[in-house]
Structure formats: C-alpha cells, structure tokens
Write an enzyme that holds these catalytic residues in place. Structure first.
Site, PDB file in Angstrom:
ATOM      1  N   GLY A 162       8.734  -1.058  -2.727  1.00 21.72           N
ATOM      2  CA  GLY A 162       7.834  -1.899  -2.201  1.00 21.72           C
ATOM      3  C   GLY A 162       6.552  -1.926  -2.421  1.00 21.72           C
ATOM      4  N   CYS A 163       5.434  -2.943  -2.389  1.00 27.53           N
ATOM      5  CA  CYS A 163       4.353  -2.922  -2.823  1.00 27.53           C
ATOM      6  C   CYS A 163       3.354  -1.970  -2.413  1.00 27.53           C
ATOM      7  CB  CYS A 163       3.772  -4.425  -2.720  1.00 27.53           C
ATOM      8  SG  CYS A 163       3.988  -5.097  -0.777  1.00 27.53           S
TER       9      CYS A 163
END
Length: 360
Positions: A162-163
């Site tokens: 994920g970011c």
C-alpha cells in the site's frame, strides 16, 4: 515456451507480455501508462468491469492518439493464455478469485489490492473480513523490493504494498535494521493527496470538500494499513513492532509525506541515522537519502518512481524523526509493481522507471 508456462527470466531478445485488469482507476491508469513506456513490455489486454466495450481513450483521455484499443471484459482463461504477467488493480476482495485462477494457470500475478499483503489470515479477517482466497495467502511475496528483493526473483504472486505503508516503511526500516530505535511507541503521521481515495465518486473526495483544508481520518488504530506496516517493520526488527498510525487528507492530487517519530535505543545523531540509511539503501536506485538539513517534499517526487528520505534527532527527548516522500500512485502503487516485475523477470529494477518529474 508453452502458454501454460511462466518464464523465470526474460531472455535477451524477448519481450514480456503483460495485461492490466482494472485499468480505468487511478492506479490502473498509471499502471497502463508506465507499462506502455517500458522498453521490454508488450502490452496486451486492457480489462475492466464497468467500462468493457469502450475505447481506452474514451475513459482515459490522456491516451488519445496513443492507445486506441478496446477495454475488454475480464476473462481469466484468455488472460492466462495470452500473457506472461498480469497486473490486477481491482479493489480488495474484487479480484481475489481471478488472482487465484491466474496463479493456478502458472501466470505471474502482481496484485495491487490488500488481499495478499497480510500473511496471517486472522489478522486480515480483523481488518477486512473473511478472506476470499485464503489458501493462496502463503504463496504471496510482499512486493517492497528494497526489503524483499531476493524473494521476488522467483515470486509467482506479488502482493504490491500500500501507499501509506511504503512511505512509512522506507523511512523506518534502516533504523530498525541498525538497532537505532526502539520497536515500540513509534508514531507515524502521514499526509496524502486525494487520489489515494481512488476514482470512485465519494462525497469526501469532491473538490469543494478537499480544497483549502486538511483533515485526519481513521485514527487510533483503525486504519487498515496499520497491520501491514507492523508486519514489514517486524520482519526487519526481528521482533514485534507496534505503531500508532495517523493518516490525513490534504488538498493536493497526488503524493504522500510520512513523518515518523521513534525513541532512540541509545544516544545517536542525525548523521549516524543518515549513514545507516545510505548503507541500507546502497543498492536501491530509486531511494535517495538526503542530508539531515534537507527535507523531502512531495513536489520533488511527484510523477516519479522515487522516494526521498531524511533523518533528524531531537536530543532533548531522545527521539528520532524520519521524513519520507513518495508519489502515492507510483512508488506507492503502479511503479512499485513494475519495480517488482523488473526484479521478477531479470531486468534492472529501475528499468523504465527513471523519468524525472515535472518542475515546478
């Protein structure tokens, strides 16, 4: 090579056939853009659910005059038959069975959802609900190249990070690896652009709702990226790491700035932290460790696959401050997937990812 085999490495004269599923969201569109520009990728199917039958440029106007093919419906058998690598950019849960089918066919799959990031399915259940393909979870390799490079060389299923976790992990990992900070009481304060919410219409992401303001959300251990961050940092520290993660929405389109606070394990300096990070990332071409007097900026990495990191020490309270910036749609999603793809198929990991962003 038969259609049921997946190449371990790309030969010097071959291109890798790649498809994108869920190509019309923000992450999928970036995946499509950077794959189209990759010198050794032969872009094949562009797939989607609701937009099937439309032309790519009708949904993604920046492809007008460049990519005129039709968006196809999702067909696992066709994808497996015609491609070596498939990038799945569907929301969590929506693509798990497709990923399982493609994996069973021998294809290499890069899944950009959260479905296969957490190794413990009971942890997944606590944060996301019942897992739609739990038997496949042990087969997944977490796709943060700087931490899991060797495992990715033979991976058949890559769980693209994920970011928010990427930005937090990149900053903290070198300090935990060197034993410079304590594994408990780590606080992560992260700010993201509105594209992190995706392309689906949501009231809270409207321009009038976001512009000129900043707000926190999902505080006090309620954001789903928390266990993902803790899992990777615990791997590095080789002991249980816990964090308090506080995300914020900012009035910009793209970018993440992650500022983390950790107690030092002994008296240290910012220079020592910087040296440790530069050693840790000596073979990481897409991460730049700045001098302590400099500060990462989302504008410096916008539109790029790079991350910038800096380290600062507050001696008064014995706390280390790490700052990391990334483009959430690239190093936080699409280019991270392509970086893992490069490692998996035997290309230099920065291949096709060295473009500079615009300035100003």
């Amino acid at each position: 090579m038969s259609h049921t085999e997946s190449p371990t490495r790309a030969s010097p004269s071959s291109n890798v056939r790649a498809a994108v599923v869920g190509a019309t969201g923000y992450t999928g569109a970036e995946m499509l853009r950077i794959l189209y520009q990759h010198p050794r990728v032969r872009l094949g199917s562009v797939c989607g659910h609701s937009k099937a039958g439309l032309r790519v440029a009708d949904v993604l106007p920046h492809f007008a005059g460049i990519l005129d093919q039709e968006i196809e419906s999702i067909d696992a058998q066709r994808l497996a038959r015609e491609h070596d690598a498939i990038f799945c950019c569907l929301p969590h849960g929506a693509g798990a069975q497709l990923v399982a089918d493609l994996h069973a066919s021998g294809r290499t799959v890069f899944d950009l959802s959260a479905d296969f990031r957490l190794r413990d399915t009971s942890v997944y259940r606590n944060w996301y609900g019942d897992h739609p393909a739990s038997a496949l979870v042990p087969q997944a390799t977490y796709g943060l190249v700087e931490l899991y490079r060797e495992r990715l060389r033979s991976a058949q299923l890559v769980a693209v990070p994920g970011c928010y976790p990427t930005a937090a992990i990149v900053g903290l990992a070198p300090l935990l690896d060197a034993g410079l900070i304590k594994p408990l009481d780590i606080v992560i304060d992260a700010k993201s652009g509105a594209s992190g919410a995706g392309r689906t219409l949501r009231e809270g992401s409207l321009f009038a709702e976001v512009d000129s303001g900043i707000r926190s959300y999902k505080l006090a251990g309620t954001h789903r990226h928390t266990p993902e961050i803790e899992q990777a940092l615990s791997d590095i520290a080789q002991e249980r790491v816990t964090v308090t993660f506080s995300p914020h929405l900012t009035p910009m389109t793209r970018g993440i700035l992650s500022t983390s606070y950790a107690l030092w394990s002994k008296e240290i300096t910012a220079d020592l932290c910087t040296e440790a990070a530069r050693s840790f990332y000596a073979d990481a071409p897409l991460i730049t460790v700045l001098d302590p007097e400099k500060h990462p900026d989302t504008n410096s990495v916008r539109g790029t696959s790079r991350s910038m990191v800096s380290y600062h020490v507050d001696k008064r309270v014995g706390r280390v401050v790490t700052v990391a910036s990334i483009d959430n749609l690239l190093k936080g999603a699409a280019s991270q997937a392509l970086q893992a793809f490069n490692v998996r198929f035997g290309f230099p990991e920065e291949y096709g990812l060295t473009s500079l962003g615009p300035w100003p």
